[in-house]
Design an enzyme around this catalytic site. Structure first.
Site: not given
Length: 168
Positions: A57-58, A126-128
Site C-alpha cells: 500500500d502506498i 482490494h483486500l487490505h
C-alpha cells in the site's frame, strides 16, 4: 477518438465489464494497470494464483500493509455475491502467504478487510492486509476499525456472503 471510447465503453457495459462489475479492464483504474504490470513503479509479490496480485500500500497503516487485488476489474466488496466466496478466501490466502514471506509469524495479530462503500478510495476490489495490528497508529486504527460503518473484515464479508446464500 472520443466516439470510439464511448462505443468501447458501451460495448463493455453491454458485456457486463463496466467499472462496477467484473470480468473486464478499466484503463482509468490504477489497480487494473498495476495488476497488468502497466505501472512500472509498483513491485508485485509472487502469488500462487494468476488471477490475483499483491503489492505494498502506498500509504501504509502498519509496518506491513499490502493490498491483494483481482486482475479482473471487480467493483467494491458490496457488489460481491455468493459465487465470489472462493475469490475472497483466495485473497485471504495470498495475504497471509505474503505476510509469512515477509517474516510476519504472528498471524493472530493481523487485520484483513475491505472498506465499505462509500468509503472506498478506489472502486476496484482490494483486500487490505495489515500486520502487526497492534502496531497500527491512531489514524490507522480508525480507518481499519472493526465493526465500523466504513470497514468490514474479510471474515465478516464471508459471513455476509454465506448468509445471503442461505437466505436465497
Amino acid at each position: 477518438m472520443a466516439g470510439e471510447e464511448a462505443a468501447a465503453a458501451a460495448a463493455a457495459a453491454a458485456e457486463g465489464k463496466g467499472a462496477g462489475s467484473g470480468g473486464g479492464y478499466d484503463r482509468k483504474c490504477v489497480f487494473c494497470r498495476i495488476a497488468r504490470r502497466e505501472e512500472p513503479g509498483t513491485a508485485l509479490f509472487p502469488s500462487e494464483y494468476e488471477d490475483l496480485v499483491c503489492f505494498k500500500d502506498i500509504k501504509p497503516g502498519a509496518p506491513h500493509h499490502y493490498l491483494v487485488v483481482p486482475v479482473e476489474h471487480l467493483g467494491n466488496c458490496k457488489t460481491l455475491k455468493t459465487e465470489h466466496i472462493p475469490l475472497v478466501k483466495r485473497m485471504m490466502e495470498v495475504g497471509k502467504a505474503v505476510l509469512q514471506k515477509n517474516n510476519v509469524s504472528d498471524l493472530s495479530d493481523i487485520r484483513m478487510g475491505f472498506h465499505w462503500p462509500p468509503f472506498c478510495s478506489i472502486a476496484h476490489l482490494h483486500l487490505h492486509v495489515l500486520a502487526p495490528a497492534s502496531q497500527m497508529g491512531f489514524l490507522s486504527r480508525l480507518y481499519y476499525r472493526i465493526n465500523s460503518y466504513w470497514f468490514i473484515t474479510a471474515e465478516q464479508l464471508l459471513e455476509r456472503l454465506q448468509t445471503t446464500n442461505a437466505a436465497s
